[in-house]
Every structure is written in C-alpha cells, then in structure tokens.
Motif scaffolding. Structure first.
Motif, PDB file in Angstrom:
ATOM      1  N   MET A   1       0.958  -1.190  -0.064  1.00 40.20           N
ATOM      2  CA  MET A   1      -0.078   0.173  -0.078  1.00 40.20           C
ATOM      3  C   MET A   1       0.668   1.207  -0.036  1.00 40.20           C
ATOM      4  N   ARG A   2       0.789   1.987  -0.709  1.00 38.96           N
ATOM      5  CA  ARG A   2       1.699   3.021  -1.111  1.00 38.96           C
ATOM      6  C   ARG A   2       1.427   4.314   0.069  1.00 38.96           C
ATOM      7  N   LYS A   3       2.310   4.654   0.647  1.00 46.74           N
ATOM      8  CA  LYS A   3       2.264   5.774   1.645  1.00 46.74           C
ATOM      9  C   LYS A   3       2.155   7.239   0.954  1.00 46.74           C
ATOM     10  N   LEU A   4       1.316   8.061   1.416  1.00 50.00           N
ATOM     11  CA  LEU A   4       0.801   9.280   0.699  1.00 50.00           C
ATOM     12  C   LEU A   4       1.410  10.234   1.735  1.00 50.00           C
ATOM     13  N   ASN A   5       1.757  11.441   1.233  1.00 48.74           N
ATOM     14  CA  ASN A   5       2.338  12.477   1.945  1.00 48.74           C
ATOM     15  C   ASN A   5       0.781  13.583   1.977  1.00 48.74           C
ATOM     16  N   TYR A   6       0.270  13.398   3.250  1.00 45.37           N
ATOM     17  CA  TYR A   6      -0.910  14.021   3.598  1.00 45.37           C
ATOM     18  C   TYR A   6      -0.927  15.612   3.776  1.00 45.37           C
ATOM     19  N   VAL A   7       0.234  16.035   3.923  1.00 43.19           N
ATOM     20  CA  VAL A   7       0.364  17.451   3.912  1.00 43.19           C
ATOM     21  C   VAL A   7      -0.218  17.909   2.486  1.00 43.19           C
ATOM     22  N   HIS A   8       0.540  17.173   1.377  1.00 44.65           N
ATOM     23  CA  HIS A   8       0.598  17.678  -0.013  1.00 44.65           C
ATOM     24  C   HIS A   8      -0.889  17.311  -0.465  1.00 44.65           C
ATOM     25  N   MET A   9      -1.625  16.261   0.364  1.00 44.49           N
ATOM     26  CA  MET A   9      -3.063  15.848   0.150  1.00 44.49           C
ATOM     27  C   MET A   9      -3.912  16.973   0.555  1.00 44.49           C
ATOM     28  N   PHE A  10      -3.475  17.658   1.483  1.00 45.72           N
ATOM     29  CA  PHE A  10      -4.178  18.583   2.351  1.00 45.72           C
ATOM     30  C   PHE A  10      -4.181  19.903   1.389  1.00 45.72           C
ATOM     31  N   VAL A  11      -3.155  20.093   0.991  1.00 45.20           N
ATOM     32  CA  VAL A  11      -3.019  21.256   0.273  1.00 45.20           C
ATOM     33  C   VAL A  11      -3.767  21.177  -0.977  1.00 45.20           C
ATOM     34  N   PHE A  12      -3.874  19.908  -1.833  1.00 45.31           N
ATOM     35  CA  PHE A  12      -4.534  19.578  -2.883  1.00 45.31           C
ATOM     36  C   PHE A  12      -6.094  19.722  -2.834  1.00 45.31           C
ATOM     37  N   LEU A  13      -6.539  19.279  -1.717  1.00 46.74           N
ATOM     38  CA  LEU A  13      -7.525  18.938  -1.325  1.00 46.74           C
ATOM     39  C   LEU A  13      -8.426  20.631  -1.009  1.00 46.74           C
ATOM     40  N   SER A  14      -7.542  21.394  -0.462  1.00 40.45           N
ATOM     41  CA  SER A  14      -7.902  22.882  -0.006  1.00 40.45           C
ATOM     42  C   SER A  14      -8.025  23.624  -1.639  1.00 40.45           C
ATOM     43  N   ALA A  15      -7.209  23.133  -2.420  1.00 43.64           N
ATOM     44  CA  ALA A  15      -7.374  23.867  -4.014  1.00 43.64           C
ATOM     45  C   ALA A  15      -8.538  23.388  -4.634  1.00 43.64           C
ATOM     46  N   VAL A  16      -8.933  22.267  -4.403  1.00 43.68           N
ATOM     47  CA  VAL A  16     -10.246  21.752  -5.017  1.00 43.68           C
ATOM     48  C   VAL A  16     -11.279  22.474  -4.573  1.00 43.68           C
ATOM     49  N   THR A  17     -11.260  22.792  -2.929  1.00 41.40           N
ATOM     50  CA  THR A  17     -12.339  23.267  -2.413  1.00 41.40           C
ATOM     51  C   THR A  17     -12.536  24.819  -2.780  1.00 41.40           C
ATOM     52  N   VAL A  18     -11.369  25.219  -2.942  1.00 42.65           N
ATOM     53  CA  VAL A  18     -11.364  26.922  -3.353  1.00 42.65           C
ATOM     54  C   VAL A  18     -11.875  26.965  -4.630  1.00 42.65           C
ATOM     55  N   ILE A  19     -11.540  26.016  -5.558  1.00 42.43           N
ATOM     56  CA  ILE A  19     -11.796  25.955  -6.939  1.00 42.43           C
ATOM     57  C   ILE A  19     -13.344  25.790  -6.886  1.00 42.43           C
ATOM     58  N   THR A  20     -13.863  24.876  -6.358  1.00 41.44           N
ATOM     59  CA  THR A  20     -15.730  24.485  -6.169  1.00 41.44           C
ATOM     60  C   THR A  20     -15.901  25.675  -5.687  1.00 41.44           C
ATOM     61  N   LEU A  21     -15.746  26.371  -4.745  1.00 40.62           N
ATOM     62  CA  LEU A  21     -16.532  27.489  -3.852  1.00 40.62           C
ATOM     63  C   LEU A  21     -16.136  28.629  -5.222  1.00 40.62           C
ATOM     64  N   GLY A  22     -15.244  28.930  -5.805  1.00 35.83           N
ATOM     65  CA  GLY A  22     -15.085  29.800  -6.693  1.00 35.83           C
ATOM     66  C   GLY A  22     -16.009  29.789  -7.811  1.00 35.83           C
ATOM     67  N   LEU A  23     -16.368  28.415  -8.384  1.00 39.62           N
ATOM     68  CA  LEU A  23     -17.208  28.341  -9.475  1.00 39.62           C
ATOM     69  C   LEU A  23     -18.707  28.533  -8.874  1.00 39.62           C
ATOM     70  N   TYR A  24     -19.069  28.278  -7.534  1.00 37.81           N
ATOM     71  CA  TYR A  24     -20.244  28.468  -7.043  1.00 37.81           C
ATOM     72  C   TYR A  24     -20.736  29.998  -7.166  1.00 37.81           C
ATOM     73  N   TYR A  25     -19.670  30.898  -6.575  1.00 40.24           N
ATOM     74  CA  TYR A  25     -19.918  32.354  -6.435  1.00 40.24           C
ATOM     75  C   TYR A  25     -19.858  33.054  -7.647  1.00 40.24           C
ATOM     76  N   ILE A  26     -19.186  32.461  -9.037  1.00 34.91           N
ATOM     77  CA  ILE A  26     -19.328  32.877 -10.104  1.00 34.91           C
ATOM     78  C   ILE A  26     -20.504  32.838 -10.692  1.00 34.91           C
TER      79      ILE A  26
END
Length: 238
Positions: A1-26
């Motif tokens: 089972m591959r080990k993930l860097n969860y700090v990078h995962m947090f940053v990635f998920l945060s970016a996806v969240t920001v994009i999602t919220l941005g699309l909603y408000y636009i």
C-alpha cells in the motif's frame, strides 16, 4: 500500500475546495441566485472526516503508548462523520426537483448546465475528501493488522457509510444526533429496517466501494513502460 504525503493531500484538497467555491460564487453572481448555498455547509461537514482521519493518522505514527487510547475514539469520530463526505451525492436530487425551471419546449436552459457543473464539483470534492480520509485510516490498519484486516475495514466503512447516507437523506438524521439524541437514532434505525432501505444501502455501498477501488488502484498502480524501466536502470547504476 503506497504511503501518501498527507500534507500535500491537504493542500490539494484545499485547492479543489477553493475552485469549487469559486465556481459556485461565479455562477451565483452570474445567474443572481443562491439556491445551492447549502452545498457550502455540506462540504464543510464533508471536511470533518479528513480532520479526524488526519488526527488518527498522526496519533497512529507516535511511539507513545497512550496515543492509541486517543486514536481509537478519533477513528470512531471519523466513522461517525464519514457519511457526510458522500452525502453530497444525494444533493443531485435538487436538480430534479427544480426541473420545471430548467426545461421548456426548447430543451434545457443554459443555467441548468451551470448548476449541474457546480453541484458535480461539490460532489467530486466531497468524494475526494472522504475517500482520502478512508485511505488514511486503511493505511494505519494495514500497518498494524495486515492487508486482509485493512480491506475488511474498507468493506465495513463503505457499508456503514451508505447506511449513514440513508439515515441522513431519507430519515433526515444528522451525524451529531448519534451523540445528542440516541432515542431518536434507535427509533429511526428500527424504522429503516426494510427492503427499500436494504436495496439503497446495497446500491450506494457498491457505488462508494467502486469509486474507492478506482482511487486506490490509481494511487497504487505501478508503471511498466520504457521510461519507468530506464529510470530504474539509471537508479541502479547510480
């Protein structure tokens, strides 16, 4: 089972969240409507499992023996809130309930496609957050108890997750009701014992498991093309 860097995962998920919220408000400003603003709250609830899985993962890595006594309750809280991340899938229902606003004799109006893309982004963000949180917990179980136990955990987690979505969508139960209103929880659990409920859990559980297996495969797939072999050869020479 591959080990993930969860700090990078947090940053990635945060970016996806920001994009999602941005699309909603636009889309909301463009169409001058805020009907889907409740998705923001649902996505916030979808982040809670990742918070508890990260806490559990961090405690599981500590050598301090007492950490396990905190990790177990944290994992239980993850399980309690895990359905919130996939509950957003059922919010697609609102597109159907508003169909009269979208469709006319000329077909679908343009704002239907805007709303559809916004809702799908929230669904995608919620599923990613939830399944990466499950991956964290599976990694801990894998390291402590082995491969078989980790997949038993996944099967159990997706089954209980689908049941939690059933209680939330059909019976309008909130995750915190399990802590604050146990009598209501027990009553609704009795009411939920039926063939339609079982069918819902089977279909939704299969849906969740299939997506998780897809994510797991993509994270753990090993390349075997010429470039991969040449890199391995160069590493050995080095």
């Amino acid at each position: 089972m591959r080990k993930l860097n969860y700090v990078h995962m947090f940053v990635f998920l945060s970016a996806v969240t920001v994009i999602t919220l941005g699309l909603y408000y636009i889309a909301a400003d463009w169409l001058d409507q805020r009907y889907f603003r409740f998705l923001i709250w649902n996505l916030f609830l979808g982040w809670i499992p990742f918070v508890f899985s990260s806490l559990t993962y961090g405690l599981g890595r500590l050598k301090w023996k007492g950490a396990a006594w905190i990790a177990v309750p944290s994992a239980m809280m993850w399980l309690l809130f895990f359905p919130n991340s996939s509950y957003i899938v059922t919010d697609l229902l609102h597109l159907t309930s508003r169909s009269s606003r979208y469709f006319s004799g000329n077909g679908a109006a343009f704002h239907y496609w805007y709303d559809l893309m916004v809702v799908l982004m929230f669904v995608w963000a919620g599923l990613l957050i939830g399944f990466l949180s499950m991956y964290q917990i599976q990694e801990i179980v894998y390291d402590r108890l082995g491969r078989a136990a980790s997949w038993i955990f996944v099967l159990g987690g997706t089954a209980l997750g689908s049941y939690g979505v059933l209680l939330g969508r059909v019976y309008r139960l909130n995750s915190w009701d399990a802590l604050t209103n146990r009598e209501l929880l027990i009553r609704l659990m009795h009411e939920s014992v039926s063939r339609p409920s079982l069918a819902f859990c089977m279909f939704f559980g299969t849906f969740l498991l299939t997506i998780y297996l897809t994510l797991y495969y993509l994270l753990n797939a090993r390349g075997s093309g010429p470039d991969q072999r040449s890199l391995q050869t160069n590493d050995k020479k080095g």
